[in-house]
Design a protein around this motif. Structure first.
Motif, short mmCIF file in Angstrom:
data_model
loop_
_atom_site.label_atom_id
_atom_site.label_comp_id
_atom_site.label_asym_id
_atom_site.label_seq_id
_atom_site.Cartn_x
_atom_site.Cartn_y
_atom_site.Cartn_z
N VAL A 52 -3.71 12.15 3.42
CA VAL A 52 -4.37 10.87 3.17
C VAL A 52 -4.96 10.35 4.47
O VAL A 52 -4.25 10.24 5.48
N ILE A 53 -6.24 10.06 4.47
CA ILE A 53 -6.88 9.36 5.59
C ILE A 53 -7.35 8.01 5.07
O ILE A 53 -8.14 7.92 4.14
N ASP A 54 -6.81 6.95 5.69
CA ASP A 54 -7.18 5.57 5.37
C ASP A 54 -8.10 5.09 6.48
O ASP A 54 -7.65 4.77 7.57
N PHE A 55 -9.40 5.08 6.21
CA PHE A 55 -10.41 4.75 7.21
C PHE A 55 -11.13 3.47 6.81
O PHE A 55 -11.04 3.04 5.66
N MET A 56 -11.83 2.87 7.76
CA MET A 56 -12.70 1.74 7.41
C MET A 56 -13.89 2.26 6.60
O MET A 56 -14.27 3.42 6.72
N ASN A 57 -14.48 1.41 5.79
CA ASN A 57 -15.76 1.72 5.16
C ASN A 57 -16.85 1.31 6.15
O ASN A 57 -17.20 0.15 6.26
N SER A 58 -17.35 2.28 6.89
CA SER A 58 -18.26 1.99 8.00
C SER A 58 -19.48 1.20 7.57
O SER A 58 -19.93 0.28 8.28
N GLU A 59 -20.04 1.53 6.40
CA GLU A 59 -21.24 0.83 5.93
C GLU A 59 -20.96 -0.65 5.71
O GLU A 59 -21.74 -1.52 6.12
N PHE A 60 -19.81 -0.95 5.10
CA PHE A 60 -19.42 -2.35 4.87
C PHE A 60 -19.16 -3.06 6.20
O PHE A 60 -19.58 -4.21 6.40
N VAL A 61 -18.47 -2.38 7.11
CA VAL A 61 -18.14 -2.98 8.41
C VAL A 61 -19.41 -3.33 9.18
O VAL A 61 -19.54 -4.42 9.74
N ILE A 62 -20.36 -2.39 9.21
CA ILE A 62 -21.61 -2.64 9.94
C ILE A 62 -22.40 -3.78 9.31
O ILE A 62 -22.94 -4.65 10.02
N ASP A 63 -22.44 -3.83 7.99
CA ASP A 63 -23.17 -4.90 7.30
C ASP A 63 -22.55 -6.27 7.54
O ASP A 63 -23.24 -7.29 7.43
N ASN A 64 -21.26 -6.30 7.84
CA ASN A 64 -20.55 -7.57 8.00
C ASN A 64 -20.01 -7.77 9.42
O ASN A 64 -19.09 -8.57 9.63
N VAL A 93 1.00 13.89 4.44
CA VAL A 93 0.62 13.50 5.80
C VAL A 93 -0.30 12.29 5.68
O VAL A 93 -1.36 12.37 5.03
N PHE A 94 0.10 11.17 6.27
CA PHE A 94 -0.67 9.93 6.20
C PHE A 94 -1.28 9.63 7.57
O PHE A 94 -0.58 9.62 8.59
N ASN A 95 -2.58 9.37 7.57
CA ASN A 95 -3.28 8.86 8.76
C ASN A 95 -3.86 7.51 8.37
O ASN A 95 -4.85 7.44 7.63
N LEU A 96 -3.24 6.43 8.82
CA LEU A 96 -3.45 5.11 8.24
C LEU A 96 -4.15 4.13 9.19
O LEU A 96 -4.09 4.27 10.40
N PHE A 131 0.83 -1.20 0.00
CA PHE A 131 0.00 0.00 0.00
C PHE A 131 0.86 1.26 0.00
O PHE A 131 0.59 2.22 -0.72
N MET A 132 1.93 1.25 0.80
CA MET A 132 2.82 2.42 0.84
C MET A 132 3.51 2.63 -0.51
O MET A 132 3.65 3.76 -0.97
N ASP A 133 3.91 1.55 -1.16
CA ASP A 133 4.50 1.66 -2.50
C ASP A 133 3.51 2.28 -3.48
O ASP A 133 3.82 3.21 -4.23
N LEU A 156 0.85 10.11 10.90
CA LEU A 156 0.05 10.63 12.01
C LEU A 156 -0.69 9.48 12.70
O LEU A 156 -1.46 8.78 12.06
N ALA A 157 -0.46 9.33 14.01
CA ALA A 157 -0.94 8.18 14.77
C ALA A 157 -0.24 6.92 14.27
O ALA A 157 -0.85 5.97 13.79
#
Length: 244
Positions: free
Chosen positions: A144-156, A110-113, A34-36, A53-54
């Motif tokens: 860059v903010i790399d977040f979960m896809n909340s809708e997918f997470v909740i559905d699964n 700035v990456f927030n991963l 992913f970093m590449d 960041l974090a």
């Protein structure tokens, strides 16, 4: 002995060795790829400067430095930063820092991963983090903010799971509560009972768009996985946002 949850759960749970035990099986190969992909896509200049960041124990920061970038990793967890400091060199530095506040330097990226966002109880702290990222970017830089896809997470969502790592049996319970995706974590180690909780705001792309607008940030690209495929709210596992 029971270690109860605290209001600022991330400052206690992330600072324990048990957090790193539970998540020790994270896929470094995927993270490195992913970093590449990300640095190539952003065309980060050779020997460019990046803020992680974090950063936790610095797994992304260390790889970014290995492939040629000048990297600063910051995190609220003193234990994680103390661990990461053993890897410091002339172009890799780690520091304890609250991501709600701007860092005293500007960067090419700035990456927030890895869903390191949305932990705060106050909405203003989430907004302030985006404002801080913007302030930390140089005129040519990207956030860059790399977040979960909340809708997918909740559905699964898997409501209950038992996971044994290094002879510790973690009992995990997941549910949605008041706009947060919550994970209750209980286990016994060295004769002591522990209870922790992870709480992450179930932000959607629309929520981020609202925050970006409030922070005067321009959303440039949205992707749904670490290979930077198109985002789909129903099927994508990740929500990767590039902005400036």
């Amino acid at each position: 002995m029971t270690n109860n949850t605290t209001t600022k759960w991330f400052s206690s749970w992330f600072d324990t060795p048990f957090y790193h035990t539970l998540y020790k099986d994270r896929d470094d190969t995927e993270a490195h790829a992913f970093m590449d992909t990300l640095t190539n896509y952003l065309n980060v200049p050779e020997r460019g400067i990046i803020l992680d960041l974090a950063c936790g124990k610095g797994r992304h920061a260390r790889y970014l430095n290995k492939i040629g970038y000048d990297v600063t990793g910051v995190d609220l967890s003193e234990n994680s930063i103390n661990f990461a400091k053993q890897f410091e060199n002339n172009s890799l530095h780690f520091e304890v820092h609250n991501m709600c506040k701007p860092y005293n330097k500007q960067f090419d990226a700035v990456f927030n991963l890895f869903t390191s966002f949305g932990y705060f109880d106050k909405d203003e702290d989430n907004l302030n983090t985006i404002k801080a990222i913007k302030e930390n970017l140089n005129p040519f830089g990207f956030g860059v903010i790399d977040f979960m896809n909340s809708e997918f997470v909740i559905d699964n969502l898997v409501p209950e799971e038992i996971k044994t790592v290094d002879d510790i049996t973690f009992n995990l319970k997941r549910y949605v509560e008041a706009g947060y995706i919550v994970k209750d974590i209980s286990f016994t180690a060295e004769g002591n009972d522990y209870n922790f909780q992870e709480r992450v705001r179930a932000f959607t792309l629309k929520d981020f768009e609202t925050m970006f607008e409030a922070a005067n940030v321009h959303l440039l690209d949205v992707f749904g996985d670490y290979k930077l495929h198109k985002f789909n709210a129903k099927t994508s596992e990740r929500l990767v946002m590039i902005f400036k």
